[in-house]
Motif scaffolding. Structure first.
Motif, PDB file in Angstrom:
ATOM      1  N   ALA A 189       0.816  -1.217   0.000  1.00  0.00           N
ATOM      2  CA  ALA A 189       0.000   0.000   0.000  1.00  0.00           C
ATOM      3  C   ALA A 189       0.846   1.263   0.000  1.00  0.00           C
ATOM      4  O   ALA A 189       0.290   2.366  -0.123  1.00  0.00           O
ATOM      5  N   PHE A 190       2.171   1.135   0.164  1.00  0.00           N
ATOM      6  CA  PHE A 190       3.058   2.292   0.207  1.00  0.00           C
ATOM      7  C   PHE A 190       3.963   2.306  -1.019  1.00  0.00           C
ATOM      8  O   PHE A 190       4.461   1.256  -1.434  1.00  0.00           O
ATOM      9  N   PRO A 191       4.198   3.476  -1.611  1.00  0.00           N
ATOM     10  CA  PRO A 191       5.244   3.563  -2.640  1.00  0.00           C
ATOM     11  C   PRO A 191       6.607   3.345  -1.997  1.00  0.00           C
ATOM     12  O   PRO A 191       6.766   3.505  -0.786  1.00  0.00           O
ATOM     13  N   GLN A 192       7.602   2.958  -2.789  1.00  0.00           N
ATOM     14  CA  GLN A 192       8.921   2.644  -2.246  1.00  0.00           C
ATOM     15  C   GLN A 192       9.990   3.468  -2.932  1.00  0.00           C
ATOM     16  O   GLN A 192       9.841   3.895  -4.081  1.00  0.00           O
ATOM     17  N   ALA A 193      11.083   3.672  -2.198  1.00  0.00           N
ATOM     18  CA  ALA A 193      12.243   4.324  -2.765  1.00  0.00           C
ATOM     19  C   ALA A 193      13.013   3.326  -3.618  1.00  0.00           C
ATOM     20  O   ALA A 193      12.800   2.108  -3.536  1.00  0.00           O
ATOM     21  N   SER A 194      13.921   3.835  -4.435  1.00  0.00           N
ATOM     22  CA  SER A 194      14.683   2.949  -5.318  1.00  0.00           C
ATOM     23  C   SER A 194      15.581   2.009  -4.530  1.00  0.00           C
ATOM     24  O   SER A 194      15.738   0.841  -4.881  1.00  0.00           O
ATOM     25  N   THR A 195      16.193   2.504  -3.449  1.00  0.00           N
ATOM     26  CA  THR A 195      17.068   1.690  -2.592  1.00  0.00           C
ATOM     27  C   THR A 195      16.875   2.109  -1.142  1.00  0.00           C
ATOM     28  O   THR A 195      16.446   3.246  -0.875  1.00  0.00           O
ATOM     29  N   PRO A 196      17.200   1.228  -0.176  1.00  0.00           N
ATOM     30  CA  PRO A 196      17.143   1.647   1.232  1.00  0.00           C
ATOM     31  C   PRO A 196      18.059   2.829   1.531  1.00  0.00           C
ATOM     32  O   PRO A 196      17.737   3.671   2.373  1.00  0.00           O
ATOM     33  N   THR A 197      19.198   2.904   0.844  1.00  0.00           N
ATOM     34  CA  THR A 197      20.106   4.034   1.074  1.00  0.00           C
ATOM     35  C   THR A 197      19.461   5.343   0.649  1.00  0.00           C
ATOM     36  O   THR A 197      19.585   6.370   1.336  1.00  0.00           O
ATOM     37  N   ALA A 198      18.759   5.323  -0.485  1.00  0.00           N
ATOM     38  CA  ALA A 198      18.052   6.528  -0.929  1.00  0.00           C
ATOM     39  C   ALA A 198      16.969   6.921   0.070  1.00  0.00           C
ATOM     40  O   ALA A 198      16.764   8.114   0.346  1.00  0.00           O
ATOM     41  N   ALA A 199      16.285   5.933   0.644  1.00  0.00           N
ATOM     42  CA  ALA A 199      15.254   6.221   1.643  1.00  0.00           C
ATOM     43  C   ALA A 199      15.875   6.826   2.895  1.00  0.00           C
ATOM     44  O   ALA A 199      15.323   7.764   3.494  1.00  0.00           O
ATOM     45  N   LEU A 200      17.028   6.305   3.311  1.00  0.00           N
ATOM     46  CA  LEU A 200      17.681   6.831   4.504  1.00  0.00           C
ATOM     47  C   LEU A 200      18.147   8.269   4.285  1.00  0.00           C
ATOM     48  O   LEU A 200      18.034   9.119   5.175  1.00  0.00           O
ATOM     49  N   ARG A 201      18.666   8.555   3.078  1.00  0.00           N
ATOM     50  CA  ARG A 201      19.067   9.933   2.773  1.00  0.00           C
ATOM     51  C   ARG A 201      17.853  10.860   2.783  1.00  0.00           C
ATOM     52  O   ARG A 201      17.925  12.006   3.250  1.00  0.00           O
ATOM     53  N   ALA A 202      16.732  10.367   2.274  1.00  0.00           N
ATOM     54  CA  ALA A 202      15.515  11.190   2.270  1.00  0.00           C
ATOM     55  C   ALA A 202      15.039  11.467   3.695  1.00  0.00           C
ATOM     56  O   ALA A 202      14.555  12.571   3.988  1.00  0.00           O
ATOM     57  N   LEU A 203      15.158  10.490   4.574  1.00  0.00           N
ATOM     58  CA  LEU A 203      14.766  10.708   5.964  1.00  0.00           C
ATOM     59  C   LEU A 203      15.545  11.852   6.589  1.00  0.00           C
ATOM     60  O   LEU A 203      15.014  12.620   7.393  1.00  0.00           O
ATOM     61  N   ASN A 204      16.813  11.966   6.236  1.00  0.00           N
ATOM     62  CA  ASN A 204      17.642  13.032   6.797  1.00  0.00           C
ATOM     63  C   ASN A 204      17.248  14.403   6.261  1.00  0.00           C
ATOM     64  O   ASN A 204      17.596  15.419   6.868  1.00  0.00           O
ATOM     65  N   ARG A 205      16.530  14.440   5.139  1.00  0.00           N
ATOM     66  CA  ARG A 205      16.129  15.713   4.550  1.00  0.00           C
ATOM     67  C   ARG A 205      14.716  16.134   4.932  1.00  0.00           C
ATOM     68  O   ARG A 205      14.345  17.296   4.748  1.00  0.00           O
ATOM     69  N   ILE A 206      13.911  15.225   5.447  1.00  0.00           N
ATOM     70  CA  ILE A 206      12.508  15.525   5.717  1.00  0.00           C
ATOM     71  C   ILE A 206      12.390  16.554   6.837  1.00  0.00           C
ATOM     72  O   ILE A 206      13.010  16.420   7.895  1.00  0.00           O
ATOM     73  N   GLN A 207      11.618  17.592   6.586  1.00  0.00           N
ATOM     74  CA  GLN A 207      11.298  18.612   7.583  1.00  0.00           C
ATOM     75  C   GLN A 207       9.838  18.420   8.016  1.00  0.00           C
ATOM     76  O   GLN A 207       8.958  18.219   7.181  1.00  0.00           O
ATOM     77  N   TYR A 208       9.594  18.497   9.330  1.00  0.00           N
ATOM     78  CA  TYR A 208       8.250  18.236   9.848  1.00  0.00           C
ATOM     79  C   TYR A 208       7.489  19.538  10.070  1.00  0.00           C
ATOM     80  O   TYR A 208       8.011  20.489  10.653  1.00  0.00           O
ATOM     81  N   THR A 209       6.273  19.550   9.559  1.00  0.00           N
ATOM     82  CA  THR A 209       5.346  20.660   9.748  1.00  0.00           C
ATOM     83  C   THR A 209       4.033  20.074  10.261  1.00  0.00           C
ATOM     84  O   THR A 209       3.924  18.864  10.499  1.00  0.00           O
ATOM     85  N   ARG A 210       3.032  20.950  10.378  1.00  0.00           N
ATOM     86  CA  ARG A 210       1.725  20.437  10.834  1.00  0.00           C
ATOM     87  C   ARG A 210       1.118  19.475   9.819  1.00  0.00           C
ATOM     88  O   ARG A 210       0.220  18.694  10.158  1.00  0.00           O
ATOM     89  N   LEU A 211       1.603  19.516   8.561  1.00  0.00           N
ATOM     90  CA  LEU A 211       1.048  18.638   7.530  1.00  0.00           C
ATOM     91  C   LEU A 211       1.538  17.200   7.660  1.00  0.00           C
ATOM     92  O   LEU A 211       0.807  16.263   7.334  1.00  0.00           O
ATOM     93  N   ASN A 212       2.774  17.004   8.118  1.00  0.00           N
ATOM     94  CA  ASN A 212       3.322  15.639   8.196  1.00  0.00           C
ATOM     95  C   ASN A 212       3.822  15.280   9.575  1.00  0.00           C
ATOM     96  O   ASN A 212       4.558  14.305   9.737  1.00  0.00           O
ATOM     97  N   ALA A 213       3.438  16.027  10.604  1.00  0.00           N
ATOM     98  CA  ALA A 213       3.919  15.738  11.961  1.00  0.00           C
ATOM     99  C   ALA A 213       3.492  14.345  12.415  1.00  0.00           C
ATOM    100  O   ALA A 213       4.210  13.697  13.188  1.00  0.00           O
ATOM    101  N   ARG A 214       2.353  13.872  11.935  1.00  0.00           N
ATOM    102  CA  ARG A 214       1.881  12.552  12.364  1.00  0.00           C
ATOM    103  C   ARG A 214       2.764  11.422  11.839  1.00  0.00           C
ATOM    104  O   ARG A 214       2.645  10.280  12.286  1.00  0.00           O
ATOM    105  N   TYR A 215       3.653  11.721  10.886  1.00  0.00           N
ATOM    106  CA  TYR A 215       4.555  10.714  10.338  1.00  0.00           C
ATOM    107  C   TYR A 215       5.804  10.514  11.204  1.00  0.00           C
ATOM    108  O   TYR A 215       6.546   9.551  10.985  1.00  0.00           O
ATOM    109  N   ARG A 216       6.059  11.399  12.142  1.00  0.00           N
ATOM    110  CA  ARG A 216       7.329  11.349  12.878  1.00  0.00           C
ATOM    111  C   ARG A 216       7.567  10.017  13.593  1.00  0.00           C
ATOM    112  O   ARG A 216       8.661   9.443  13.487  1.00  0.00           O
TER     113      ARG A 216
END
Length: 412
Positions: free
Chosen positions: A202-229
């Motif tokens: 049910a979830f889209p996936q990143a190309s590699t786990p390393t790419a996903a980990l790099r994306a995690l380091n870039r994610i900024q949390y706002t009121r729109l995605n705070a529930r994802y933390r």
């Protein structure tokens, strides 16, 4: 996944491996983890000796599945509670599938991620505008002039356009899809693996786990995605794999598995415990900074600075003044043996550097399964007392909230 020989260790225990049980790739990965002080691999004439350090979790190699269980500090039934407490995220609801068993605590983290992802699905995945390029018979979105000129040579029967549609294929969701896929490969529970796999669809996936980990380091949390933390926090542990040497930092060692250094976990626990314990009494933690560190100058090399794991500011007897109390987290069995000379020297230095001169004091906080403990070391010299070191043992069989109240009564 091919069948792998299971090997179970406790912290600091050793196991002998046959020479053919480790492939060349396994040896490279284990040496990388050894460089991060997660374990020790030593050769002998006919095989290998593998020694676990203060690291727990599961490590999946080509021919082996190595499980390292906590030896004393935090029992399996409480590990997720303390881990959630250290990370500052909600404790997942307990479920029957949460069982450390022979899998260490990898299943616990996988189940925690699964619960958070299921909750996000019930609430509805976040969608955002995603830019995509496509070829359309009519203009839709924005015309890609460069692509139209270089690929269609001015022809207008087909238009190269860039559209912006609201989709779930954003990084907030991609990292969770990758983490669910990683988790399903780590668990040996058929039911849990099946649920993880079906949820990952049910979830889209990143190309590699390393790419996903790099994306995690870039994610900024706002009121729109705070529930994802919370879900992202569990995903970071899983995607970091065998490279996790601090609580949530990846140092680059690659191996399939989930490893956590217990001293780093305990330091994070103590920092939150101490901060919350003194808050009702007007105390607070002093933020780290070079301005209040103890410095060493005049030696060969650069100036060095060090400070305790936690520095608390407490109200003094005179409400207009405050005192500093240094606190150090020790992942050691100080419920069974005395405090070593090196730790005494360290805490005395902290007490002289931070505590009031008329009452130099410092605190050691260590895990103590099965009950709380408090004793005091009085250090003296030819000219009188040098300082007092309080040794506080936290009951890790209890819930963190109960430990916070007990610690507050001692630090008050």
């Amino acid at each position: 996944m091919p069948d792998r020989v299971p090997i179970r260790l406790d912290e600091y225990e050793s196991a002998r491996l046959e020479l053919d049980q480790l492939t060349a790739r396994d040896v490279d990965r284990l040496h990388a983890l050894q460089a991060q002080r997660c374990l020790t691999l030593l050769p002998d004439r006919t095989g290998w000796w593998l020694k676990a350090d203060a690291t727990v979790g599961v490590l999946v190699l080509d021919r082996l599945r190595i499980t390292i269980a906590p030896k004393f500090a935090i029992p399996g039934e409480q590990l997720v509670s303390w881990l959630s407490y250290a990370l500052g995220i909600p404790v997942p609801a307990p479920a029957r599938r949460w069982s450390t068993g022979l899998d260490g605590y990898a299943d616990l983290v996988a189940a925690a991620l699964l619960e958070q992802c299921e909750q996000l699905l019930r609430e509805g995945l976040r969608r955002d505008y995603v830019s995509r390029g496509s070829v359309e018979p009519v203009l839709r979105g924005r015309l890609d002039i460069a692509a139209q000129a270089t690929r269609r040579y001015g022809q207008l029967d087909q238009l190269h356009v860039r559209t912006f549609d609201r989709e779930a294929a954003i990084w907030d969701n991609r990292v969770l899809g990758s983490a669910l896929k990683t988790a399903s490969s780590l668990t040996t529970s058929a039911d849990l693996a099946r649920t993880l796999h079906s949820t990952a669809v049910a979830f889209p996936q990143a190309s590699t786990p390393t790419a996903a980990l790099r994306a995690l380091n870039r994610i900024q949390y706002t009121r729109l995605n705070a529930r994802y933390r919370p879900a992202h926090t569990w995903a970071r542990l899983l995607l970091g794999g065998g490279g996790v040497t601090d609580l949530l930092s990846d140092r680059g060692a690659t191996a399939d598995g989930l490893l956590l250094r217990m001293p780093s976990l305990w330091e994070a626990v103590v920092r939150r415990l101490g901060t919350e314990a003194v808050r009702p009494y007007g105390g607070h933690a002093v933020l780290a900074g070079g301005g209040i560190s103890i410095t060493v100058q005049g030696d060969l090399g650069n100036v060095s600075a060090f400070r305790p794991d936690l520095l608390l500011s407490l109200p003094g007897h005179d409400t207009s003044q405050r005192m500093l109390l240094p606190v150090d987290a020790k992942y050691k069995r100080y419920d069974r043996h005395g405090v070593g000379a090196a730790d005494v020297h360290q805490l005395l230095t902290y007490s002289v550097g931070y505590a009031p001169r008329d009452a130099p004091s410092a605190v050691i906080i260590h895990p103590r399964p099965g009950g709380y403990a408090h004793r005091s070391l009085h250090v003296g010299g030819p000219h009188g007392g040098l300082g007092v070191i309080d040794i506080l043992g936290i009951d890790t069989h209890a819930l963190p909230e109960e430990a916070t109240r007990w610690l507050g009564s001692r630090l008050r």
